[in-house]
Scaffold this motif. Sequence first.
Motif, mmCIF file in Angstrom:
data_model
loop_
_atom_site.group_PDB
_atom_site.id
_atom_site.type_symbol
_atom_site.label_atom_id
_atom_site.label_comp_id
_atom_site.label_asym_id
_atom_site.label_seq_id
_atom_site.Cartn_x
_atom_site.Cartn_y
_atom_site.Cartn_z
ATOM 1 N N SER A 18 0.934 -1.251 -0.163
ATOM 2 C CA SER A 18 -0.084 -0.019 -0.103
ATOM 3 C C SER A 18 0.957 1.232 -0.002
ATOM 4 N N ALA A 19 0.310 2.429 -0.220
ATOM 5 C CA ALA A 19 0.978 3.705 0.088
ATOM 6 C C ALA A 19 1.922 3.759 1.259
ATOM 7 N N ASP A 20 1.488 3.171 2.074
ATOM 8 C CA ASP A 20 2.264 3.363 3.564
ATOM 9 C C ASP A 20 3.140 2.128 3.808
ATOM 10 N N GLY A 21 3.328 1.276 2.739
ATOM 11 C CA GLY A 21 4.250 0.310 2.706
ATOM 12 C C GLY A 21 3.861 -1.237 3.335
ATOM 13 N N LEU A 22 2.761 -1.160 3.238
ATOM 14 C CA LEU A 22 1.975 -2.334 4.248
ATOM 15 C C LEU A 22 1.379 -3.210 3.105
ATOM 16 N N VAL A 23 1.202 -4.559 3.585
ATOM 17 C CA VAL A 23 0.570 -5.761 3.070
ATOM 18 C C VAL A 23 -0.159 -6.153 3.876
ATOM 19 N N PRO A 24 -1.498 -6.391 3.559
ATOM 20 C CA PRO A 24 -2.688 -7.058 4.643
ATOM 21 C C PRO A 24 -2.138 -8.633 4.706
ATOM 22 N N ALA A 25 -2.367 -9.034 6.067
ATOM 23 C CA ALA A 25 -1.966 -10.517 6.398
ATOM 24 C C ALA A 25 -3.011 -11.027 6.989
ATOM 25 N N ILE A 26 -3.654 -12.155 6.272
ATOM 26 C CA ILE A 26 -4.636 -12.704 6.905
ATOM 27 C C ILE A 26 -4.292 -14.096 7.815
ATOM 28 N N GLN A 76 0.628 -16.936 17.964
ATOM 29 C CA GLN A 76 0.632 -17.694 16.592
ATOM 30 C C GLN A 76 1.757 -18.130 16.032
ATOM 31 N N HIS A 77 1.735 -19.471 16.296
ATOM 32 C CA HIS A 77 3.031 -20.100 15.674
ATOM 33 C C HIS A 77 2.969 -20.545 14.128
ATOM 34 N N VAL A 78 3.627 -19.990 13.395
ATOM 35 C CA VAL A 78 3.515 -19.819 11.761
ATOM 36 C C VAL A 78 3.816 -21.541 11.363
ATOM 37 N N LYS A 79 2.747 -21.957 10.423
ATOM 38 C CA LYS A 79 3.083 -23.141 9.811
ATOM 39 C C LYS A 79 3.442 -22.912 8.300
ATOM 40 N N SER A 80 2.868 -22.073 7.664
ATOM 41 C CA SER A 80 3.244 -21.427 6.383
ATOM 42 C C SER A 80 2.784 -20.218 6.099
ATOM 43 N N VAL A 81 3.408 -19.544 5.063
ATOM 44 C CA VAL A 81 3.264 -18.223 4.448
ATOM 45 C C VAL A 81 3.213 -18.211 3.134
ATOM 46 N N ALA A 82 1.929 -17.744 2.625
ATOM 47 C CA ALA A 82 1.781 -17.667 0.990
ATOM 48 C C ALA A 82 1.317 -16.255 0.488
ATOM 49 N N LEU A 83 1.895 -15.982 -0.629
ATOM 50 C CA LEU A 83 1.728 -14.622 -1.306
ATOM 51 C C LEU A 83 0.544 -14.840 -2.387
ATOM 52 N N ASP A 84 -0.493 -13.810 -2.460
ATOM 53 C CA ASP A 84 -1.547 -14.258 -3.435
ATOM 54 C C ASP A 84 -0.788 -13.814 -4.918
ATOM 55 N N CYS A 85 -1.734 -14.294 -5.792
ATOM 56 C CA CYS A 85 -1.391 -13.914 -7.122
ATOM 57 C C CYS A 85 -0.973 -12.731 -7.610
ATOM 58 N N ASP A 86 -1.601 -11.956 -6.889
ATOM 59 C CA ASP A 86 -1.191 -10.462 -7.010
ATOM 60 C C ASP A 86 -0.136 -9.852 -6.398
ATOM 61 N N GLY A 87 0.466 -10.574 -5.266
ATOM 62 C CA GLY A 87 1.508 -9.910 -4.549
ATOM 63 C C GLY A 87 1.124 -9.062 -3.594
ATOM 64 N N ASP A 88 -0.240 -8.702 -3.355
ATOM 65 C CA ASP A 88 -0.768 -7.785 -2.402
ATOM 66 C C ASP A 88 -1.356 -8.203 -1.311
ATOM 67 N N THR A 89 -1.307 -9.386 -0.940
ATOM 68 C CA THR A 89 -1.958 -10.145 0.520
ATOM 69 C C THR A 89 -1.230 -11.193 0.719
ATOM 70 N N LEU A 90 -1.046 -11.632 2.188
ATOM 71 C CA LEU A 90 -0.487 -12.567 2.549
ATOM 72 C C LEU A 90 -1.279 -13.473 3.310
ATOM 73 N N LEU A 91 -0.995 -14.784 3.042
ATOM 74 C CA LEU A 91 -2.028 -15.656 3.860
ATOM 75 C C LEU A 91 -0.951 -16.501 4.885
ATOM 76 N N VAL A 92 -1.171 -16.196 6.178
ATOM 77 C CA VAL A 92 -0.267 -16.823 7.303
ATOM 78 C C VAL A 92 -1.127 -17.969 7.967
ATOM 79 N N LYS A 93 -0.800 -19.541 7.682
ATOM 80 C CA LYS A 93 -1.283 -20.362 8.383
ATOM 81 C C LYS A 93 -0.699 -20.596 9.648
ATOM 82 N N VAL A 94 -1.470 -20.582 10.617
ATOM 83 C CA VAL A 94 -0.786 -20.544 12.025
ATOM 84 C C VAL A 94 -1.484 -21.604 13.102
#
Length: 117
Positions: A18-26, A76-94
């Motif tokens: 985003s304009a403020d340098g952030l990416v949403p992480a679900i 939240q203990h991280v099991k995996s991190v994935a980036l979506d197809c657009d590169g603008d959202t993270l999916l963190v499985k915990v």
Amino acid sequence: MPAVSRLDPAIAARLKRSADGLVPAIAQQYDTGEVLMLGWMDDEALHRTLTTGRCTYWSRSRQEYWVKGDTSGHAQHVKSVALDCDGDTLLVKVDQVGAACHTGDRTCFDAGSLPLG
């Protein structure tokens, strides 16, 4: 936010921030698929998440990093991190310990469904 991050440049190049340098992480419970919360990460927060195995977020209100569970014990203990197809959202499985929501609820998405139609 720091000007220099320790995030792998190959990963950083894939991110659309985003304009403020952030990416949403679900955050999602890894074994049930339950959606727990949405947080925000910059490059350094993502680096810390990937290297420590604990979710680190950037607090937009406090303008500082926070590690989920350091204060509450609800880690939240991280099991995996994935980036979506657009590169603008993270999916963190915990593996969520205790509540994910600051209200004390398991998930931030249990405030009731909105009416359809």
